[in-house]
Structures are given as C-alpha cells and as structure tokens.
Motif scaffolding. Structure first.
Motif, PDB file in Angstrom:
ATOM      1  N   LEU A   5       0.835  -1.204   0.000  1.00  0.00           N
ATOM      2  CA  LEU A   5       0.000   0.000   0.000  1.00  0.00           C
ATOM      3  C   LEU A   5       0.872   1.256   0.000  1.00  0.00           C
ATOM      4  CD1 LEU A   5      -2.750   1.524   0.457  1.00  0.00           C
ATOM      5  CD2 LEU A   5      -2.237   1.317   2.896  1.00  0.00           C
ATOM      6  N   LEU A   6       1.841   1.311   0.894  1.00  0.00           N
ATOM      7  CA  LEU A   6       2.683   2.500   1.010  1.00  0.00           C
ATOM      8  C   LEU A   6       3.548   2.703  -0.233  1.00  0.00           C
ATOM      9  CD1 LEU A   6       3.688   2.252   4.760  1.00  0.00           C
ATOM     10  CD2 LEU A   6       2.051   3.836   3.719  1.00  0.00           C
ATOM     11  N   LYS A   7       4.076   1.634  -0.788  1.00  0.00           N
ATOM     12  CA  LYS A   7       4.885   1.756  -2.004  1.00  0.00           C
ATOM     13  C   LYS A   7       4.040   2.222  -3.183  1.00  0.00           C
ATOM     14  CE  LYS A   7       8.794  -1.148  -0.913  1.00  0.00           C
ATOM     15  NZ  LYS A   7       9.638  -2.274  -1.300  1.00  0.00           N
ATOM     16  N   ARG A  97      -7.401   2.433   4.417  1.00  0.00           N
ATOM     17  CA  ARG A  97      -7.526   3.870   4.130  1.00  0.00           C
ATOM     18  C   ARG A  97      -7.275   4.693   5.394  1.00  0.00           C
ATOM     19  NH1 ARG A  97     -13.008   2.704   1.163  1.00  0.00           N
ATOM     20  NH2 ARG A  97     -13.177   1.841   3.222  1.00  0.00           N
ATOM     21  N   ASP A  98      -7.782   4.199   6.528  1.00  0.00           N
ATOM     22  CA  ASP A  98      -7.548   4.899   7.794  1.00  0.00           C
ATOM     23  C   ASP A  98      -6.062   4.881   8.151  1.00  0.00           C
ATOM     24  OD1 ASP A  98     -10.271   5.369   8.015  1.00  0.00           O
ATOM     25  OD2 ASP A  98     -10.605   3.637   9.330  1.00  0.00           O
ATOM     26  N   ALA A 102      -3.437   8.086   8.530  1.00  0.00           N
ATOM     27  CA  ALA A 102      -2.579   8.290   9.697  1.00  0.00           C
ATOM     28  C   ALA A 102      -1.127   8.509   9.257  1.00  0.00           C
ATOM     29  CB  ALA A 102      -2.680   7.101  10.646  1.00  0.00           C
ATOM     30  N   VAL A 103      -0.672   7.745   8.287  1.00  0.00           N
ATOM     31  CA  VAL A 103       0.694   7.904   7.769  1.00  0.00           C
ATOM     32  C   VAL A 103       0.860   9.302   7.167  1.00  0.00           C
ATOM     33  CG1 VAL A 103       2.314   7.135   5.983  1.00  0.00           C
ATOM     34  CG2 VAL A 103       1.122   5.450   7.420  1.00  0.00           C
ATOM     35  N   LYS A 104      -0.057   9.680   6.300  1.00  0.00           N
ATOM     36  CA  LYS A 104       0.043  10.995   5.655  1.00  0.00           C
ATOM     37  C   LYS A 104      -0.015  12.123   6.681  1.00  0.00           C
ATOM     38  CE  LYS A 104      -1.922   9.603   1.217  1.00  0.00           C
ATOM     39  NZ  LYS A 104      -3.089   9.728   0.312  1.00  0.00           N
ATOM     40  N   ARG A 105      -0.902  12.011   7.628  1.00  0.00           N
ATOM     41  CA  ARG A 105      -1.058  13.043   8.675  1.00  0.00           C
ATOM     42  C   ARG A 105       0.244  13.208   9.461  1.00  0.00           C
ATOM     43  NH1 ARG A 105      -5.397  11.081  10.655  1.00  0.00           N
ATOM     44  NH2 ARG A 105      -4.450   9.642  12.130  1.00  0.00           N
TER      45      ARG A 105
END
Length: 109
Positions: A5-7, A97-98, A102-105
């Motif tokens: 997901l992150l990649k 998605r949640d 959290a990662v982006k925030r």
C-alpha cells in the motif's frame, strides 16, 4: 499488505523483521516515520520505540513520529503502548484507508 500500500502511494519503505533490526536501521539511516506492531519477536513494539527514542536523544537527533499497531486485547500491552504517547495508535483489524491517512497526517506534521 501495508508495505505494498505504502509503495503504491509513492513512499519509500524499509521493513525490519524484528526490533533489533529496526534499532539498527535507525542507527544507520534517517527515517521519517516508524510504524511498529506491538507484538514482535524479541522486543515488543513499546520496547522498540523506547529504545529508538533513547538512541535518538543520546545522539542529539530529532524524534521520529511513531504509529503503533496492535491487536492485543491484553490491557497491560495497551497501557504500555499508550504510555508512550505515540502519534497514532491503531487497533487491528483496521481499514487500510484509515492507516494511510494516519501515515500521511504524521508525515506532514
């Protein structure tokens, strides 16, 4: 699934198989965010975060934002993780998605 997901979202991701590997990574490379499961071989997530914080402080390096993921229903583990006052605390199962939010925030903070 988290790594994929992150990649796909364009993040550089390094996976560590245990807490010692995570500590070694932080000693040799700057990281922007630490995502740790509470349950891991050897040290648990709270112990890893504590050791990484100690190392960064001893070297005069800036703190790293942390996200703890746990599926524990065990109260002591939850208290231990919550006492760390990490940036985000996510219970399994969780919506990807949640997690991504959290990662982006935490990376934009």
């Amino acid at each position: 699934s988290i790594e994929k997901l992150l990649k796909r979202q364009g993040f550089d991701v390094v996976i560590c198989s245990n807490g010692e590997a995570a500590l070694d990574l932080v000693k040799n490379q700057d990281v922007d965010l630490l995502v740790s499961d509470m349950r891991m071989p050897g040290m648990n997530g709270a112990e890893v975060i504590s050791k990484i914080r100690e190392y960064l402080k001893s070297c005069g390096k800036k703190p790293v934002k942390e996200i703890i993921i746990t599926g524990y229903a065990e109260e002591e583990a939850n208290r231990q993780a919550e006492a760390l006052n990490v940036a985000d605390y996510i219970y399994k199962p969780f919506d990807l998605r949640d997690f991504l939010e959290a990662v982006k925030r935490n990376l934009s903070a």
